[in-house]
Write an enzyme that holds these catalytic residues in place. Structure first.
Site, short mmCIF file in Angstrom:
data_model
loop_
_atom_site.label_atom_id
_atom_site.label_comp_id
_atom_site.label_asym_id
_atom_site.label_seq_id
_atom_site.Cartn_x
_atom_site.Cartn_y
_atom_site.Cartn_z
N GLY A 10 8.75 -2.65 -1.88
CA GLY A 10 7.60 -3.24 -2.55
C GLY A 10 7.57 -2.82 -4.00
O GLY A 10 6.55 -2.85 -4.66
N THR A 12 8.50 -4.01 -6.84
CA THR A 12 8.15 -4.85 -7.99
C THR A 12 6.65 -5.15 -8.00
O THR A 12 6.17 -5.91 -8.84
CB THR A 12 8.92 -6.20 -8.01
OG1 THR A 12 8.38 -7.06 -6.99
CG2 THR A 12 10.40 -6.00 -7.83
N ARG A 35 14.83 -7.93 -2.21
CA ARG A 35 14.71 -8.88 -1.13
C ARG A 35 15.27 -10.24 -1.53
O ARG A 35 14.95 -10.75 -2.60
CB ARG A 35 13.23 -9.05 -0.74
CG ARG A 35 12.59 -7.81 -0.17
CD ARG A 35 11.18 -8.09 0.33
NE ARG A 35 10.31 -8.61 -0.72
CZ ARG A 35 9.73 -9.80 -0.68
NH1 ARG A 35 9.96 -10.62 0.33
NH2 ARG A 35 8.96 -10.20 -1.68
N LYS A 44 10.10 -10.98 -10.79
CA LYS A 44 10.54 -9.92 -9.87
C LYS A 44 11.97 -9.50 -10.19
O LYS A 44 12.28 -8.30 -10.23
CB LYS A 44 10.41 -10.38 -8.41
CG LYS A 44 8.99 -10.30 -7.87
CD LYS A 44 8.95 -10.61 -6.37
CE LYS A 44 7.54 -10.64 -5.86
NZ LYS A 44 6.97 -9.29 -5.68
N LYS A 138 -3.99 -1.06 8.46
CA LYS A 138 -3.40 0.22 8.03
C LYS A 138 -3.40 1.21 9.20
O LYS A 138 -2.46 1.99 9.37
CB LYS A 138 -4.14 0.78 6.82
CG LYS A 138 -3.84 -0.04 5.55
CD LYS A 138 -4.51 0.49 4.30
CE LYS A 138 -4.09 -0.33 3.09
NZ LYS A 138 -4.70 0.15 1.83
N HIS A 270 -15.52 -4.63 0.55
CA HIS A 270 -14.93 -3.36 0.07
C HIS A 270 -15.81 -2.73 -1.00
O HIS A 270 -16.07 -1.52 -0.95
CB HIS A 270 -13.53 -3.63 -0.49
CG HIS A 270 -12.51 -3.96 0.55
ND1 HIS A 270 -11.21 -4.28 0.23
CD2 HIS A 270 -12.60 -4.03 1.90
CE1 HIS A 270 -10.53 -4.52 1.36
NE2 HIS A 270 -11.34 -4.37 2.37
P1 NDP Z 1 1.08 -6.27 -4.55
O1 NDP Z 1 0.21 -7.45 -4.34
O2 NDP Z 1 1.50 -5.90 -5.94
O3 NDP Z 1 2.37 -6.46 -3.60
C1 NDP Z 1 3.24 -5.35 -3.44
C2 NDP Z 1 4.55 -5.78 -2.83
O4 NDP Z 1 4.35 -6.24 -1.50
C3 NDP Z 1 5.22 -6.97 -3.51
O5 NDP Z 1 5.77 -6.62 -4.75
C4 NDP Z 1 6.26 -7.30 -2.45
O6 NDP Z 1 7.40 -6.46 -2.58
C5 NDP Z 1 5.57 -6.89 -1.15
N1 NDP Z 1 5.34 -8.08 -0.36
C6 NDP Z 1 4.32 -8.97 -0.49
N2 NDP Z 1 4.49 -9.98 0.38
C7 NDP Z 1 5.64 -9.71 1.07
C8 NDP Z 1 6.36 -10.36 2.09
N3 NDP Z 1 5.94 -11.52 2.59
N4 NDP Z 1 7.51 -9.80 2.54
C9 NDP Z 1 7.95 -8.62 2.04
N5 NDP Z 1 7.32 -7.94 1.05
C10 NDP Z 1 6.18 -8.50 0.59
O7 NDP Z 1 0.39 -4.97 -3.87
P2 NDP Z 1 -0.63 -3.93 -4.55
O8 NDP Z 1 0.13 -3.02 -5.43
O9 NDP Z 1 -1.79 -4.71 -5.08
O10 NDP Z 1 -1.16 -3.15 -3.24
C11 NDP Z 1 -0.38 -2.14 -2.66
C12 NDP Z 1 -1.28 -1.24 -1.83
O11 NDP Z 1 -2.29 -0.68 -2.67
C13 NDP Z 1 -2.02 -1.91 -0.67
O12 NDP Z 1 -2.06 -1.05 0.43
C14 NDP Z 1 -3.44 -2.12 -1.21
O13 NDP Z 1 -4.42 -2.02 -0.16
C15 NDP Z 1 -3.60 -0.96 -2.16
N6 NDP Z 1 -4.46 -1.29 -3.31
C16 NDP Z 1 -5.45 -0.40 -3.67
C17 NDP Z 1 -6.23 -0.63 -4.78
C18 NDP Z 1 -7.24 0.39 -5.18
O14 NDP Z 1 -8.03 0.15 -6.08
N7 NDP Z 1 -7.25 1.52 -4.55
C19 NDP Z 1 -6.06 -1.83 -5.60
C20 NDP Z 1 -5.02 -2.73 -5.14
C21 NDP Z 1 -4.23 -2.45 -4.03
P3 NDP Z 1 8.69 -6.83 -3.47
O15 NDP Z 1 8.51 -5.95 -4.68
O16 NDP Z 1 9.87 -6.46 -2.62
O17 NDP Z 1 8.61 -8.29 -3.78
C1 GO6 Z 2 -8.68 -3.09 -3.87
C2 GO6 Z 2 -10.86 -6.37 -5.98
C3 GO6 Z 2 -11.23 -6.53 -7.32
C4 GO6 Z 2 -11.28 -7.30 -5.04
C5 GO6 Z 2 -9.38 0.02 -1.89
C6 GO6 Z 2 -12.06 -8.40 -5.42
C7 GO6 Z 2 -8.03 -1.47 -0.52
C8 GO6 Z 2 -8.71 -0.26 -0.68
C9 GO6 Z 2 -10.58 1.60 -3.20
O1 GO6 Z 2 -6.70 -5.74 -4.17
O2 GO6 Z 2 -10.76 -5.60 -2.15
O3 GO6 Z 2 -12.40 -7.84 -8.98
O4 GO6 Z 2 -10.02 1.24 -1.98
O5 GO6 Z 2 -13.18 -9.60 -7.20
O6 GO6 Z 2 -8.76 0.65 0.32
C10 GO6 Z 2 -9.05 -5.52 -4.55
C11 GO6 Z 2 -9.11 -4.49 -3.41
C12 GO6 Z 2 -10.03 -5.17 -5.64
C13 GO6 Z 2 -7.68 -5.61 -5.16
C14 GO6 Z 2 -10.52 -4.42 -2.86
C15 GO6 Z 2 -8.69 -2.11 -2.74
C16 GO6 Z 2 -9.37 -0.92 -2.91
C17 GO6 Z 2 -8.03 -2.40 -1.55
C18 GO6 Z 2 -12.00 -7.60 -7.70
C19 GO6 Z 2 -12.41 -8.55 -6.76
C20 GO6 Z 2 -11.95 -6.91 -9.93
#
Ligand code: NDP
Ligand code: GO6
Length: 312
Positions: A10, A12, A35, A44, A138, A270
């Site tokens: 993942g 990229t 991939r 990517k 998860k 969330h």
């Molecule tokens: P992305 O949307 O950037 O996707 C990450 C990677 O998932 C892609 O680059 C791709 O890997 C892989 N992927 C997606 N679809 C497929 C598929 N069909 N088959 C294989 N691989 C796939 O992810 P995020 O970085 O946004 O999220 C990663 C984690 O972080 C998640 O668990 C999410 O819940 C969490 N998160 C938490 C946030 C927070 O504020 N705490 C905010 C956003 C996410 P490849 O590089 O190989 O193409």
């Molecule tokens: C980030 C988001 C931002 C959603 C978490 C909707 C899992 C987590 C902090 O993926 O839904 O505007 O913990 O309109 O356990 C998304 C999610 C954030 C991005 C939350 C996240 C946080 C996922 C939005 C929006 C900025």
């Protein structure tokens, strides 16, 4: 025994890219899954080639070809998966079960970090529909890891600055509002805002650390435990402009879920748990957990007054 060899699956992706960078910076021989399904996604490919320029090795592998995953995993000591969660970009957390099978078959992996990087799903059994699917999935992956006796570390990263701080925690935007800002309640619930590069740095510190083996690593550095109002105050100081605050009650916020599409409903749910319930900070870190800034005080983590500067 040199530093462990790391495979990022993942790589990229949004947090994935930062983890690849941190792994290289920390001197690990770093591999990134390439991939075939990326097809004509030229961004990517460009990202993968930039990793090669920085010294990473690309390993071809596909979730549609179990043997290719086993072969990739056999080359390394540590696997970090940053698979997309439930959000507007894509939603594939359960694909990780195929990676768990590959790690189980290969038998050589010393630590697996599944795609967590958010709230602690083990504490979200009460989560609202439909957003609860993120946590349920998860937990399904965690169960598979533990039943296969795969050594793990779960990284609870709290709020990515890019999705929660730059926009002053407003939904549906990534930049700060100009005139008015919506407060969740009175904006006084403590959350944790993190620079994504710090999340990556702490993650890489943890992969070879016996103190995080089969543990949950919470990233909760004291100066970044802030209320939404405190974050807004920091922004008002930086931007030298006062914002008009509009308080939204929990009931009104939840009522706003109606009429939104699935991704929108997931986000509202969330945000409710984060900014009304305080799910990131309403518990003490217990036995099965460690706090990153305590384990790794050498990481000079970015405070939000610094993180917000680029948005001015
Ligand atoms: P992305 O949307 O950037 O996707 C990450 C990677 O998932 C892609 O680059 C791709 O890997 C892989 N992927 C997606 N679809 C497929 C598929 N069909 N088959 C294989 N691989 C796939 O992810 P995020 O970085 O946004 O999220 C990663 C984690 O972080 C998640 O668990 C999410 O819940 C969490 N998160 C938490 C946030 C927070 O504020 N705490 C905010 C956003 C996410 P490849 O590089 O190989 O193409
Ligand atoms: C980030 C988001 C931002 C959603 C978490 C909707 C899992 C987590 C902090 O993926 O839904 O505007 O913990 O309109 O356990 C998304 C999610 C954030 C991005 C939350 C996240 C946080 C996922 C939005 C929006 C900025």
């Amino acid at each position: 025994m040199g530093k462990s060899k790391v495979l990022v699956v993942g790589g990229t992706g949004y947090i994935g890219r930062k983890i690849v960078k941190a792994s290289l910076a920390e001197g690990h021989e770093t591999y990134v899954l390439q991939r075939p399904e990326i097809g004509l996604d030229i961004e990517k490919l460009e990202t993968l080639l930039s990793f090669k320029r920085q010294g990473a090795r690309l390993l071809e592998g596909s979730f549609n070809d179990p043997k290719s995953l086993v072969d990739a995993v056999k080359q390394v000591d540590v696997v970090i998966c940053t698979m997309s969660g439930v959000h507007f970009r894509s939603h594939n957390l359960l694909l990780q079960l195929k990676l768990v099978d590959a790690i189980k078959e290969a038998g050589n992996v010393k630590r697996f970090l599944p795609s967590e990087f958010g709230m602690d799903p083990a504490l979200m059994g009460h989560a609202l529909e439909p957003g609860r699917v993120t946590f349920d999935e998860k937990m399904v992956v965690r169960k598979a890891i533990e039943e296969a006796n795969i050594p793990f570390t779960y990284v609870i990263a709290n709020c990515f600055g890019g999705y929660f701080a730059g926009n002053l925690s407003q939904l549906e935007r990534l930049t700060p509002p100009k005139d008015k800002v919506f407060l969740y309640g009175d904006g006084n619930v403590k959350v944790v805002y993190m620079d994504e590069d710090d999340i990556a740095a702490y993650t890489i510190k943890a992969i070879d650390d016996p103190r995080t083996l089969n543990k949950t690593l919470y990233i909760r550095p004291p100066d970044n435990i802030l209320t939404q109002s405190e974050l807004i105050q920091k922004w008002e100081t930086l931007s030298r402009k006062k914002l008009h605050k509009i308080s939204i009650s929990a009931d009104d916020f939840l009522a706003s879920m109606k009429g939104l599409d699935l991704a929108g409903q997931v986000g509202v749910g969330h945000f409710y748990h984060i900014f009304y319930e305080g799910c990131l900070t309403n518990f003490e870190i217990g036995e099965g957990g460690e706090e990153a800034s305590k384990l790794y005080p050498q990481v000079e983590y970015t405070r939000m007054e610094e993180y917000l500067k680029i948005y001015v």
